[in-house]
Design a protein around this motif. Structure first.
Motif, PDB file in Angstrom:
ATOM      1  N   LEU A 155       0.884  -1.170   0.000  1.00  0.00           N
ATOM      2  CA  LEU A 155       0.000   0.000   0.000  1.00  0.00           C
ATOM      3  C   LEU A 155       0.922   1.220   0.000  1.00  0.00           C
ATOM      4  N   ILE A 156       1.354   1.610  -1.199  1.00  0.00           N
ATOM      5  CA  ILE A 156       2.434   2.587  -1.330  1.00  0.00           C
ATOM      6  C   ILE A 156       1.922   3.848  -2.023  1.00  0.00           C
ATOM      7  N   PHE A 157       1.904   4.950  -1.281  1.00  0.00           N
ATOM      8  CA  PHE A 157       1.404   6.242  -1.783  1.00  0.00           C
ATOM      9  C   PHE A 157       0.008   6.086  -2.385  1.00  0.00           C
ATOM     10  N   VAL A 158      -0.876   5.431  -1.632  1.00  0.00           N
ATOM     11  CA  VAL A 158      -2.241   5.185  -2.099  1.00  0.00           C
ATOM     12  C   VAL A 158      -3.256   5.736  -1.101  1.00  0.00           C
ATOM     13  N   LEU A 159      -3.088   5.380   0.173  1.00  0.00           N
ATOM     14  CA  LEU A 159      -4.074   5.763   1.186  1.00  0.00           C
ATOM     15  C   LEU A 159      -4.188   7.284   1.310  1.00  0.00           C
ATOM     16  N   SER A 160      -3.097   8.004   1.055  1.00  0.00           N
ATOM     17  CA  SER A 160      -3.100   9.478   1.173  1.00  0.00           C
ATOM     18  C   SER A 160      -4.060  10.133   0.186  1.00  0.00           C
ATOM     19  N   ALA A 161      -4.398   9.431  -0.909  1.00  0.00           N
ATOM     20  CA  ALA A 161      -5.277  10.001  -1.934  1.00  0.00           C
ATOM     21  C   ALA A 161      -6.756   9.789  -1.605  1.00  0.00           C
ATOM     22  N   ILE A 162      -7.026   9.100  -0.494  1.00  0.00           N
ATOM     23  CA  ILE A 162      -8.403   8.736  -0.129  1.00  0.00           C
ATOM     24  C   ILE A 162      -8.876   9.592   1.041  1.00  0.00           C
ATOM     25  N   HIS A 163     -10.152   9.940   1.028  1.00  0.00           N
ATOM     26  CA  HIS A 163     -10.697  10.753   2.125  1.00  0.00           C
ATOM     27  C   HIS A 163     -10.468  10.030   3.459  1.00  0.00           C
ATOM     28  N   PRO A 164      -9.968  10.756   4.486  1.00  0.00           N
ATOM     29  CA  PRO A 164      -9.685  10.110   5.785  1.00  0.00           C
ATOM     30  C   PRO A 164     -10.871   9.329   6.366  1.00  0.00           C
ATOM     31  N   ASP A 165     -12.093   9.796   6.096  1.00  0.00           N
ATOM     32  CA  ASP A 165     -13.281   9.097   6.608  1.00  0.00           C
ATOM     33  C   ASP A 165     -13.479   7.717   5.980  1.00  0.00           C
ATOM     34  N   LYS A 166     -12.826   7.476   4.836  1.00  0.00           N
ATOM     35  CA  LYS A 166     -13.034   6.209   4.119  1.00  0.00           C
ATOM     36  C   LYS A 166     -11.817   5.287   4.166  1.00  0.00           C
ATOM     37  N   MET A 167     -10.742   5.742   4.775  1.00  0.00           N
ATOM     38  CA  MET A 167      -9.499   4.940   4.782  1.00  0.00           C
ATOM     39  C   MET A 167      -9.697   3.577   5.435  1.00  0.00           C
ATOM     40  N   ARG A 212      -4.669  19.253  -4.588  1.00  0.00           N
ATOM     41  CA  ARG A 212      -3.735  19.808  -5.576  1.00  0.00           C
ATOM     42  C   ARG A 212      -4.526  20.561  -6.647  1.00  0.00           C
ATOM     43  N   GLN A 213      -3.810  21.286  -7.495  1.00  0.00           N
ATOM     44  CA  GLN A 213      -4.488  22.074  -8.542  1.00  0.00           C
ATOM     45  C   GLN A 213      -5.258  21.195  -9.521  1.00  0.00           C
ATOM     46  N   ASP A 214      -4.810  19.946  -9.701  1.00  0.00           N
ATOM     47  CA  ASP A 214      -5.498  19.060 -10.656  1.00  0.00           C
ATOM     48  C   ASP A 214      -6.691  18.333 -10.052  1.00  0.00           C
ATOM     49  N   GLY A 215      -7.019  18.653  -8.786  1.00  0.00           N
ATOM     50  CA  GLY A 215      -8.189  18.036  -8.152  1.00  0.00           C
ATOM     51  C   GLY A 215      -7.881  16.757  -7.400  1.00  0.00           C
ATOM     52  N   THR A 216      -6.664  16.199  -7.543  1.00  0.00           N
ATOM     53  CA  THR A 216      -6.301  15.026  -6.745  1.00  0.00           C
ATOM     54  C   THR A 216      -5.957  15.503  -5.332  1.00  0.00           C
ATOM     55  N   ARG A 217      -6.135  14.620  -4.356  1.00  0.00           N
ATOM     56  CA  ARG A 217      -5.994  15.034  -2.956  1.00  0.00           C
ATOM     57  C   ARG A 217      -4.860  14.289  -2.266  1.00  0.00           C
ATOM     58  N   SER A 218      -4.380  14.882  -1.180  1.00  0.00           N
ATOM     59  CA  SER A 218      -3.282  14.242  -0.463  1.00  0.00           C
ATOM     60  C   SER A 218      -3.396  14.469   1.041  1.00  0.00           C
ATOM     61  N   TYR A 219      -3.291  13.357   1.767  1.00  0.00           N
ATOM     62  CA  TYR A 219      -3.309  13.394   3.229  1.00  0.00           C
ATOM     63  C   TYR A 219      -1.877  13.140   3.720  1.00  0.00           C
ATOM     64  N   PHE A 220      -1.517  13.777   4.836  1.00  0.00           N
ATOM     65  CA  PHE A 220      -0.167  13.625   5.408  1.00  0.00           C
ATOM     66  C   PHE A 220      -0.301  12.977   6.786  1.00  0.00           C
ATOM     67  N   PHE A 221       0.267  11.771   6.924  1.00  0.00           N
ATOM     68  CA  PHE A 221       0.007  10.918   8.082  1.00  0.00           C
ATOM     69  C   PHE A 221       0.897  11.219   9.281  1.00  0.00           C
ATOM     70  N   THR A 222       0.282  11.135  10.461  1.00  0.00           N
ATOM     71  CA  THR A 222       1.070  11.057  11.689  1.00  0.00           C
ATOM     72  C   THR A 222       1.147   9.569  12.050  1.00  0.00           C
TER      73      THR A 222
END
Length: 268
Positions: A155-167, A212-222
């Motif tokens: 699961l590599i650089f994938v979960l960050s693109a998903i809404h935290p409520d759905k992870m 991001r400007q292209d509409g893709t999203r990114s979450y930063f994990f603790t």
């Protein structure tokens, strides 16, 4: 040049960085947030349309960083079944299949276009991999993969693109196909990574979550958030730590702090 350290302490911000994050408290409107969620697949599809297979470099570091791909074998030439959850255009998948002839890989991605690129790759073979389109938050992996049959999930650089409520839905889905005693190998953006500090005002969707400007999203994990997420779905934590790298561009005298979270969680 670059140096790297691993550990449990988050990156320490400079006073300027603290001030920048403190100022940036305005969230994107609820209407736009709902639109981004609805159009998530379309935005990733457009990303791959624009960038084709050229955006990400092939990840030849995967076997180096994740020795488990070798360590989880009970004997040298044991056939392994892996799942790459969120395979993109195969930057991780194909180097692995080339390096290790005793792997059968399932691979899936949210973007139908990315899946097509994988199937068109000269290295693609149905004898060695099965690739399919899948929204990990709602499409059942059991439709394509037998229960309790996978030795390793990446699961590599994938979960960050998903809404935290759905992870949690992704982790629940993966749990069903993973063999007991086997692991999910995780790597993704960590808190205060350089990419997080580069977002302009008006990009914030929630705590540690940006668009991001292209509409893709990114979450930063603790470390804590990720740990709770996996444990709540029944996994046991094996390793969970920050990887801090400082990439130095000597020509321009730039130091770029990269922060990732690298982890391993086991199904009991």
């Amino acid at each position: 040049g670059a140096f790297q350290k691993k550990g449990h302490s988050a990156r320490v911000l400079s006073p300027e960085e603290v001030e920048k994050l403190a100022k940036d408290q305005v969230l994107v409107s609820e209407f736009k947030q709902l639109k981004l969620e609805k159009e998530a697949q379309k935005n990733w599809d457009l990303f791959y349309k624009r960038n084709s297979t050229n955006f990400f470099k092939d990840r030849h570091w995967t076997t180096r960083e994740f020795q488990e791909l070798k360590a989880c074998r009970e004997f040298a030439d044991q056939k392994l079944t892996i799942l790459e959850a969120g395979c993109g255009v195969g930057n991780c998948l194909f180097p692995l299949l080339e390096e290790d002839k005793n792997i059968f890989a399932y691979a899936c991605d949210f973007s139908p276009r990315a899946v097509e690129y994988v199937k068109k790759n000269a290295l693609y073979s149905t004898e060695r991999c099965k690739v399919f389109q899948c929204d990990l938050t709602k499409d059942d992996l059991l439709d394509n993969i037998p229960a309790d049959s996978v030795d390793v999930v990446t699961l590599i650089f994938v979960l960050s693109a998903i809404h935290p409520d759905k992870m949690h839905l992704v982790l629940r889905n993966i749990y069903k196909v993973l063999k007991p005693g086997k692991c999910v190998l995780f790597r993704d953006y960590g808190l205060y990574d350089h990419a997080m500090l580069r977002f302009k005002s008006g990009s914030k969707l929630g705590e540690n979550f940006y668009v991001r400007q292209d509409g893709t999203r990114s979450y930063f994990f603790t470390e804590e958030f990720l740990s709770q997420l996996f444990k709540a779905e029944g996994y046991e934590q094996v390793v969970n730590e920050y990887v801090q790298r400082e990439t130095v561009n000597r020509k321009e005298d730039l130091r770029v702090p990269r922060v990732f979270l690298q982890s391993k969680f086991q199904k009991p």
